[in-house]
Design an enzyme around this catalytic site. Structure first.
Site, mmCIF file in Angstrom:
data_model
loop_
_atom_site.group_PDB
_atom_site.id
_atom_site.type_symbol
_atom_site.label_atom_id
_atom_site.label_comp_id
_atom_site.label_asym_id
_atom_site.label_seq_id
_atom_site.Cartn_x
_atom_site.Cartn_y
_atom_site.Cartn_z
ATOM 1 N N SER A 114 0.804 -1.219 0.000
ATOM 2 C CA SER A 114 0.000 0.000 0.000
ATOM 3 C C SER A 114 0.838 1.271 0.000
ATOM 4 O O SER A 114 1.628 1.494 -0.899
ATOM 5 C CB SER A 114 -0.943 -0.032 1.203
ATOM 6 O OG SER A 114 -1.848 1.024 1.123
ATOM 7 N N HIS A 115 0.674 2.066 1.032
ATOM 8 C CA HIS A 115 1.315 3.373 1.102
ATOM 9 C C HIS A 115 2.729 3.290 1.669
ATOM 10 O O HIS A 115 3.385 4.315 1.819
ATOM 11 C CB HIS A 115 0.465 4.274 1.995
ATOM 12 C CG HIS A 115 0.205 3.624 3.325
ATOM 13 N ND1 HIS A 115 -0.665 2.572 3.454
ATOM 14 C CD2 HIS A 115 0.723 3.829 4.544
ATOM 15 C CE1 HIS A 115 -0.675 2.169 4.713
ATOM 16 N NE2 HIS A 115 0.160 2.919 5.398
ATOM 17 N N ASP A 278 -2.376 6.462 -3.536
ATOM 18 C CA ASP A 278 -1.242 5.811 -2.870
ATOM 19 C C ASP A 278 -0.630 4.695 -3.707
ATOM 20 O O ASP A 278 -0.966 4.542 -4.881
ATOM 21 C CB ASP A 278 -1.690 5.266 -1.504
ATOM 22 C CG ASP A 278 -2.606 4.068 -1.650
ATOM 23 O OD1 ASP A 278 -3.339 4.021 -2.662
ATOM 24 O OD2 ASP A 278 -2.582 3.180 -0.789
ATOM 25 N N ASP A 280 -0.990 1.451 -4.060
ATOM 26 C CA ASP A 280 -1.825 0.483 -4.774
ATOM 27 C C ASP A 280 -3.153 1.070 -5.245
ATOM 28 O O ASP A 280 -4.037 0.333 -5.689
ATOM 29 C CB ASP A 280 -2.066 -0.760 -3.911
ATOM 30 C CG ASP A 280 -2.795 -0.459 -2.619
ATOM 31 O OD1 ASP A 280 -2.665 0.669 -2.118
ATOM 32 O OD2 ASP A 280 -3.502 -1.350 -2.106
ATOM 33 N N ASP A 282 -5.720 2.598 -3.746
ATOM 34 C CA ASP A 282 -7.013 2.553 -3.047
ATOM 35 C C ASP A 282 -7.251 3.767 -2.151
ATOM 36 O O ASP A 282 -8.377 4.025 -1.749
ATOM 37 C CB ASP A 282 -7.207 1.235 -2.277
ATOM 38 C CG ASP A 282 -6.109 0.949 -1.275
ATOM 39 O OD1 ASP A 282 -5.177 1.774 -1.161
ATOM 40 O OD2 ASP A 282 -6.176 -0.111 -0.620
ATOM 41 N N ARG A 283 -6.191 4.518 -1.864
ATOM 42 C CA ARG A 283 -6.383 5.694 -1.008
ATOM 43 C C ARG A 283 -6.484 6.965 -1.854
ATOM 44 O O ARG A 283 -6.022 6.990 -2.997
ATOM 45 C CB ARG A 283 -5.207 5.862 -0.047
ATOM 46 C CG ARG A 283 -5.075 4.733 0.927
ATOM 47 C CD ARG A 283 -3.975 5.017 1.921
ATOM 48 N NE ARG A 283 -3.938 3.949 2.921
ATOM 49 C CZ ARG A 283 -3.487 4.094 4.155
ATOM 50 N NH1 ARG A 283 -3.007 5.250 4.547
ATOM 51 N NH2 ARG A 283 -3.494 3.091 4.996
ATOM 52 N N LYS A 377 -11.563 0.005 -1.037
ATOM 53 C CA LYS A 377 -11.621 1.451 -1.183
ATOM 54 C C LYS A 377 -10.986 1.794 -2.525
ATOM 55 O O LYS A 377 -10.228 1.007 -3.069
ATOM 56 C CB LYS A 377 -10.933 2.149 -0.023
ATOM 57 C CG LYS A 377 -9.497 1.749 0.245
ATOM 58 C CD LYS A 377 -9.045 2.419 1.527
ATOM 59 C CE LYS A 377 -7.613 2.107 1.871
ATOM 60 N NZ LYS A 377 -7.463 0.823 2.585
#
Ligand code: G16
Length: 542
Positions: A114-115, A278, A280, A282-283, A377
């Protein structure tokens, strides 16, 4: 002839999935058998995979390609009929969810931390998403973890790597491998939800936007959708090429890490709208000219305006938010006469509500917003819904948010993170808070209504999750929440969430750090943060 190798192995400690899958340093994943053990544990825990289809892809970070080759060879050995792989190994988390649902596959494996930063010395991650498209619920992740503790063998095909760099159908020891364009299905889904003509007209009218893809996975998606399909000028997307180390950046779309974008949006001649996503995809972070929209406010504003978008024109069934997210969205739900749900942190908790049709929009303070269109998300989705709202309302971002506060009141909110603190000290701090009984006590100007450790019973499947964060709730509705991050890979991260409701529009302009100063002090004192962690100030404030 291709042969299946049966490889003897022994369990690794600590392969317990966190808030969102297993996240560790790349070097941990590079140990012989480490990734293989976890992948075999997934395949052993999800039922009969023979003849099924699996989706695989990741955020493009270092180790993505080599992990995909391992997973392909293990999927073939496990008996999957087909694996669908995003070209170049690229697949954003929401696009993975979209593809899993659209092609009714037996779930997917997403490779991402992710982030968190990427590179040989940084982070890597892996998670399994179920056929509904969402992150595996706790029952499944527990089963995977249990399997990792007893594993003694994994199976892998002894074959050369397969080409995943170009779109096409290939075969790997009898298993079909379909390498597909990771953007096309997702772009089509977005086109079905939003008024692309209205957004096109907005850009054609001179509306200026900057989207910071942070050299992460959203670059190709944003370039195609914003620039090619919606006609935003070339260059609207910045840092649009995915890089294995995110260009040495920290692909976390917040005020600290998306600094290039923030400087532009708060600088002279700023564009009308700014957004970032981010690692991947999703954010999301949403900015107006000289204006930052907190994720909690963004959820509330989007909920209040969702019917602008064709995909939500018939209204919302309900709104769900994670417990530490501010209650701003609850006020919108109340005004709309629909239910709001408060879940533990982690997108997986929204899955049952979305599947049951109880909630349409979901959001988290951690820069996550989404809807029932997928089961993750979705960063770019949030940006497109904002664009749709901006195209419909024809007002600046800041005016839309201020009008929202004037109508509903403002849930003034801030999160303070203390990153990389000693794990024992962090656990000690949480145990200390858990042991307090504060009801009726006066702390500064505030009286404690109750304090507890948040527990959740899923209204759909009845599953219970305990120890989801310490809440101190005051009689005026103000709150302080403490929890430890479930996504970090080094030491512990303490998150402190502070919230106060302000009905008076005359006070809505205040800086949250000033408006919340007393609650911030109370939080530090009650938790004995400095004494226990040695930190007098947070690492990141959002
Ligand atoms: C993950 C989950 C999110 C959750 C976040 C919390 O985000 O997918 O649903 O809100 O973790 O992170 P923490 O436990 O560090 O507060 P992501 O974007 O890392 O997958």
């Amino acid at each position: 002839m291709t042969t299946v190798k049966h490889v003897a192995t022994t369990p690794f400690d600590g392969q317990k999935p966190g808030t969102s899958g297993l996240r560790k340093k790349v070097r941990v994943f590079q140990q012989p058998h480490y990734l293989e053990n976890f992948v075999q544990a997934i395949f052993d825990s999800i039922g009969d995979v023979a003849g099924k289809t699996l989706v695989v892809g990741g955020d493009g970070r270092f180790h993505n390609r080599s992990a995909i080759q391992t997973i392909l060879k293990m999927a073939a050995a496990a008996g999957f009929a087909k694996v669908m792989v995003g070209k170049g190994g690229i697949l954003s988390t929401p696009a993975a969810s979209c593809v899993i649902r659209k092609y009714k596959t037996f779930g997917g494996i997403i490779l991402s931390a992710s982030h968190n930063p990427g590179g040989p010395d940084e982070d890597f991650g892996i998670k399994y998403n179920i056929p509904a498209g969402g992150p595996a619920p706790e029952g499944v992740t527990e089963a995977i973890y249990a399997r990792t503790t007893e594993i003694n063998e994994y199976r892998i095909l002894d074959v050369a790597d397969v080409d995943i760099e170009s779109v096409g159908d290939r075969s790997l020891g009898g298993m079909a491998v379909t390498v597909f364009d990771p953007v096309a299905d997702y772009a089509e889904l977005m086109g079905s939800l939003f008024d692309f003509d209205a957004i096109r007209a907005l850009f054609a009218g001179g509306f200026r936007m900057r989207f910071d893809a942070m050299h992460a996975v959203t670059g190709p998606y944003a370039s195609v959708i914003l620039e090619d399909i919606l006609g935003a000028p070339k260059g609207t997307v910045m840092n649009g090429i995915p890089l294995e180390d995110f260009g040495h950046g920290h692909p976390d779309p917040n005020l600290v890490h998306a600094h290039d974008l923030v400087e532009e949006m708060f600088g002279p001649d700023a564009p009308d709208f700014g957004a970032a996503s981010d690692g991947d995809g999703d954010r999301n972070m949403i900015l107006g000219r000289d204006f930052y929209v907190t994720p909690s406010d963004s959820l509330a504003v989007l909920a209040a305006n969702a019917t602008c978008a064709p995909g939500y024109a018939k209204g919302l069934a309900g709104i769900a938010r994670s417990m530490p997210t501010s209650a701003a969205a609850d006020r919108v739900a109340a005004a709309l006469g629909i239910k709001s749900y408060e879940t533990p942190t982690g997108w997986k908790f929204f899955g049952t509500l979305l599947d049951a049709g109880l909630a349409t929009l979901c959001g988290e303070e951690s820069f996550g917003t989404g809807s029932d269109h997928v089961r993750e998300k979705d960063g770019l989705w949030a940006v497109l819904l904002w664009l749709n709202v901006l195209a419909a309302r024809k007002q600046p971002v800041a005016d839309i948010v201020r009008e929202h506060w004037a109508k509903y009141g403002r849930n003034v909110y801030s999160r303070h993170d203390y990153e990389g603190i000693d794990t024992a000290a962090a656990n000690g701090l949480m145990d200390h808070l858990r042991g307090l009984s504060l009801k009726g006590q006066t702390l500064g100007a505030y009286t404690v209504a109750f304090n507890d450790d948040f527990a959740y019973t899923d209204p759909v499947d009845g599953s219970v999750s305990t120890k989801q964060g310490i809440r101190i709730v005051f009689e005026d509705g103000s709150r302080i929440v403490f929890r430890l991050s479930g996504t970090g890979t080094e030491g512990a991260t303490l998150r402190v969430y502070i919230e106060q409701y302000e009905p008076d529009p005359a006070k809505h302009g205040a800086d949250p750090q000033d408006a919340l100063a007393e609650l911030i002090k109370i939080a530090r004192d009650v938790a004995e943060i400095e004494a226990r962690t040695g930190r007098s100030e947070p690492t990141v404030i959002t």
